[in-house]
Design an enzyme around this catalytic site. Structure first.
Site, mmCIF file in Angstrom:
data_model
loop_
_atom_site.group_PDB
_atom_site.id
_atom_site.type_symbol
_atom_site.label_atom_id
_atom_site.label_comp_id
_atom_site.label_asym_id
_atom_site.label_seq_id
_atom_site.Cartn_x
_atom_site.Cartn_y
_atom_site.Cartn_z
ATOM 1 N N ALA A 288 0.827 -1.215 0.000
ATOM 2 C CA ALA A 288 0.000 0.000 0.000
ATOM 3 C C ALA A 288 0.856 1.256 0.000
ATOM 4 O O ALA A 288 0.471 2.292 0.530
ATOM 5 C CB ALA A 288 -0.920 -0.010 1.220
ATOM 6 N N ARG B 148 -2.584 7.895 -10.754
ATOM 7 C CA ARG B 148 -3.731 8.015 -11.650
ATOM 8 C C ARG B 148 -5.006 8.480 -10.951
ATOM 9 O O ARG B 148 -5.964 8.890 -11.597
ATOM 10 C CB ARG B 148 -3.964 6.671 -12.373
ATOM 11 C CG ARG B 148 -2.906 6.365 -13.405
ATOM 12 C CD ARG B 148 -2.931 4.909 -13.849
ATOM 13 N NE ARG B 148 -2.231 4.028 -12.901
ATOM 14 C CZ ARG B 148 -2.109 2.716 -13.051
ATOM 15 N NH1 ARG B 148 -2.669 2.105 -14.088
ATOM 16 N NH2 ARG B 148 -1.445 1.993 -12.159
ATOM 17 N N LYS C 96 -4.048 6.625 -2.476
ATOM 18 C CA LYS C 96 -5.042 5.822 -3.196
ATOM 19 C C LYS C 96 -5.780 4.834 -2.311
ATOM 20 O O LYS C 96 -7.010 4.742 -2.362
ATOM 21 C CB LYS C 96 -4.360 5.069 -4.349
ATOM 22 C CG LYS C 96 -5.314 4.103 -5.046
ATOM 23 C CD LYS C 96 -4.830 3.631 -6.384
ATOM 24 C CE LYS C 96 -3.762 2.576 -6.267
ATOM 25 N NZ LYS C 96 -3.455 2.005 -7.591
HETATM 26 C C1 UD1 Z 1 0.033 -4.786 -10.569
HETATM 27 C C2 UD1 Z 1 0.786 -5.980 -11.128
HETATM 28 C C3 UD1 Z 1 0.001 -6.527 -12.326
HETATM 29 C C4 UD1 Z 1 -1.398 -6.895 -11.899
HETATM 30 C C5 UD1 Z 1 -2.089 -5.720 -11.245
HETATM 31 C C6 UD1 Z 1 -3.399 -6.164 -10.647
HETATM 32 C C7 UD1 Z 1 3.122 -5.507 -10.671
HETATM 33 C C8 UD1 Z 1 4.441 -5.177 -11.263
HETATM 34 N N1 UD1 Z 1 2.104 -5.585 -11.529
HETATM 35 O O1 UD1 Z 1 -0.006 -3.775 -11.574
HETATM 36 O O2 UD1 Z 1 0.662 -7.685 -12.841
HETATM 37 O O3 UD1 Z 1 -2.138 -7.342 -13.030
HETATM 38 O O4 UD1 Z 1 -1.285 -5.172 -10.189
HETATM 39 O O5 UD1 Z 1 -4.140 -5.072 -10.216
HETATM 40 O O6 UD1 Z 1 3.045 -5.737 -9.485
HETATM 41 N N2 UD1 Z 1 3.217 -0.635 -4.461
HETATM 42 C C9 UD1 Z 1 4.022 -0.416 -3.377
HETATM 43 N N3 UD1 Z 1 5.274 0.104 -3.572
HETATM 44 C C10 UD1 Z 1 5.754 0.385 -4.816
HETATM 45 C C11 UD1 Z 1 4.912 0.158 -5.911
HETATM 46 C C12 UD1 Z 1 3.649 -0.362 -5.726
HETATM 47 O O7 UD1 Z 1 3.628 -0.651 -2.238
HETATM 48 O O8 UD1 Z 1 6.891 0.822 -4.898
HETATM 49 C C13 UD1 Z 1 1.873 -1.192 -4.248
HETATM 50 C C14 UD1 Z 1 0.770 -0.272 -4.711
HETATM 51 O O9 UD1 Z 1 0.349 0.568 -3.655
HETATM 52 C C15 UD1 Z 1 -0.320 -1.245 -5.150
HETATM 53 C C16 UD1 Z 1 0.448 -2.502 -5.534
HETATM 54 O O10 UD1 Z 1 1.744 -2.364 -5.021
HETATM 55 O O11 UD1 Z 1 -1.198 -1.583 -4.096
HETATM 56 C C17 UD1 Z 1 0.524 -2.670 -7.050
HETATM 57 O O12 UD1 Z 1 1.087 -1.520 -7.622
HETATM 58 P P1 UD1 Z 1 0.411 -0.789 -8.875
HETATM 59 O O13 UD1 Z 1 1.282 0.305 -9.286
HETATM 60 O O14 UD1 Z 1 -0.999 -0.494 -8.610
HETATM 61 O O15 UD1 Z 1 0.545 -1.975 -9.954
HETATM 62 P P2 UD1 Z 1 -0.327 -2.210 -11.258
HETATM 63 O O16 UD1 Z 1 0.249 -1.424 -12.360
HETATM 64 O O17 UD1 Z 1 -1.752 -2.045 -10.957
HETATM 65 CA CA CA Z 2 -2.959 -1.363 -9.312
#
Ligand code: UD1
Ligand code: CA
Length: 514
Positions: A26, A32, A39
């Site tokens: 999280a 976005r 978020k």
């Molecule tokens: C991610 C998945 C994708 C999947 C999708 C489902 C990855 C690389 N991709 O894409 O395969 O289909 O979710 O919804 O994981 N987060 C952190 N720290 C960070 C980056 C992200 O805690 O440095 C958390 C975000 O808060 C989020 C989750 O990881 O809850 C996923 O990140 P997000 O950027 O939403 O990935 P998606 O592009 O949606």
């Molecule tokens: Ca996501």
């Protein structure tokens, strides 16, 4: 941030079936959403996105729940302490990707062994049943990692599941890094993973950021583990809707609608009449009993409970309210109020926290109440403000009465006894007590206690200036009408239909219209 708990180290055996720890990712920016609010704190159906994810994983009873926070971390940590005080926040200083976030979480529990559930924080439709199904599938498969997947009509933006000829999962490829052929795959990564802690630690340490976004992808562990010769499973969710993430406000609205439809569906199956599901919004935390009726435009929030036979709406919003059997609340806005059995509220009233309406009471049109107890059968029918008061049983508060509770500095209490009649347009200047069976005269400003059975009168005596219109408004229609009626200035003859001041004084009207 919740404190680490020294000495509490959960092993697989202690955690019971299936999961030693839950890790919720999280920390992401949620760019976005274009929001000052992180978020995962955006709300739908009565909980934050994060709250929904935590609710879906809570039944696992895992020993540790770790939430990786980063962007907007203060707000997320504060929220966590309110909704999940046992969860532990771990800070990811820089948002270097979901794989980095998972590694940071596992580093916070270095002794953790066994299966760990890792879940994206932006999956508000995830259900406990779906998580349980993933856990069961993982346990029987012998896989080192099992990924929750879904087959969707439109996979745009999601990671694609790459399987081999035998159907075994080979890799997850993010859309930006996918070939045209891979993009055609409609089986996607849900962002929910169950894997062995040690294997995850090891493979996460080997993930590089060699991809279109330059991020450390959690999804890359799949390819690495497969290359090691390990078995990776992919469990398809029964309902693909469960796994939908939420990245912008359009998706937030769409997820909210799905969540609401689920709640209304359940209520209708359980015997609640929902006249118009399209305009009725009920939080997942609300309770509605069979044979309650929800009219169009009803919104039920928070801890609201609606009992059997109650009618709510149309156009009514209740937050943290209790509506008892057979009560009705029509076109009103209420929070923190208790509406007793058979009581009626509205239309157009505003019940604020601390309002307690006993059985058979009535709060009618255009009434505001706050911190008030209304006894059985008592009524406040029209256009009144009732604040900081106790009203006994069988009493009536006339139209346009104001409980004057605030002196500009402090609030004061008014006590009204049983079977009291408060006259219309009475100002009750608190602190004040009106005894059992007492009356107040309409238009009075009551500043002193009224003893039981007394009539409190506090208004200027009326004086009629005879012939005033004839003298001061000569030639007007009013003067002509007065002359035609034989007004005092003309012939000295009074209209016999008019009562004198004397006759009026004998019966101070209270106008306690029921
Ligand atoms: C991610 C998945 C994708 C999947 C999708 C489902 C990855 C690389 N991709 O894409 O395969 O289909 O979710 O919804 O994981 N987060 C952190 N720290 C960070 C980056 C992200 O805690 O440095 C958390 C975000 O808060 C989020 C989750 O990881 O809850 C996923 O990140 P997000 O950027 O939403 O990935 P998606 O592009 O949606
Ligand atoms: Ca996501």
């Amino acid at each position: 941030m919740s404190q680490p708990q020294p000495g509490v180290r959960t092993t697989e055996a202690e955690a019971g079936p299936g999961t030693a720890a839950v890790v919720v990712l999280a920390a992401g920016q949620g760019t976005r959403m274009r929001s000052a609010t992180p978020k995962v704190l955006h709300a739908l159906g009565g909980r934050s996105m994060l709250g929904h994810v935590l609710a879906a994983t809570a039944p696992l009873g895992a020993g540790d729940t770790i939430v990786v926070v980063g962007a907007g971390r203060d707000a997320v940590v504060e929220h966590l302490s309110a909704v999940a005080p046992a969860a532990r926040a771990v800070v990811q200083e820089e948002q270097r990707g979901s794989g980095h976030a998972a590694a940071v979480a596992l580093a916070a529990v270095p002794d953790l062994r066994g299966p760990v559930l890792i879940v994206n924080g932006d999956a508000p439709l995830l259900r406990a049943e779906t998580v349980a199904d993933l856990v069961a599938a993982h346990r029987t498969s012998g896989a080192v990692l099992t990924v929750l997947t879904a087959v969707v009509d439109d996979p745009t933006g999601l990671g694609r599941i790459v399987r081999d000829g035998e159907g075994a999962v080979r890799a997850i490829v993010e859309e930006r890094d996918a070939t045209t052929e891979q993009r055609a795959v409609r089986e996607v990564n849900a962002g929910v993973y169950l894997g062995d802690a040690a294997a995850l630690r090891d493979s996460l340490a080997r993930v590089d950021g060699d991809n279109a976004q330059g991020e450390v992808y959690l999804t890359d562990v799949v390819g690495l583990l497969v290359a090691d010769g390990a078995l990776v499973g992919g469990r398809r969710a029964e309902d693909p809707v469960d796994v939908l993430g939420c990245n912008d406000r359009r998706e937030l609205a769409a997820r909210r609608r799905v969540l609401n439809d689920r709640v209304l569906d359940r209520l209708m199956v359980e015997g609640v009449t929902v006249v118009d599901p399209a305009t009725t919004w009920v939080d997942v935390t609300v309770t509605v009993e069979a044979d309650a009726l929800l009219q169009p435009g009803t919104q039920l929030h928070g801890t609201t409970r609606v009992a059997a036979g109650a009618v709510v709406g149309p156009d009514t919003t209740l937050t943290d309210c209790e509506v008892a059997e057979g009560a009705s609340v029509v076109r009103s806005h209420c929070s923190g109020a208790v509406v007793g059995p058979g009581a009626t509220v509205g239309p157009f009233s505003y019940l604020r926290p601390g309002t307690r309406l006993a059985r058979g009471t009535k709060v009618g049109a255009f009434v505001e109440t706050k911190n008030v107890t209304v006894g059985e059968g008592s009524k406040v029918p029209h256009l009144s403000y009732v604040g900081d008061a106790t009203i006994g049983t069988g009493s009536n508060v006339g139209a346009a009465t104001v409980f004057v509770n605030y002196d500009g500095v402090a609030k004061h209490h008014t006590t009204i006894g049983d079977h009291v009649r408060i006259g219309s347009d009475t100002m009750l200047v608190a602190p004040l007590t009106v005894g059992d069976g007492a009356y107040t005269a309409a238009g009075s400003v009551i500043t002193d206690d009224v003893p039981p059975g007394a009539m409190g009168v506090a208004r200027a005596r009326q004086r009629n200036v005879a012939g005033w219109v004839r003298r001061r408004r000569p030639g007007t229609a009013a003067a002509q009408a007065a002359a035609a009626a034989g007004d005092a200035g003309a012939a000295g003859a009074a209209d016999p239909r008019l009562r004198t001041d004397e006759s009026r004084r004998a019966v101070p009207e209270t106008h306690s219209d029921e």
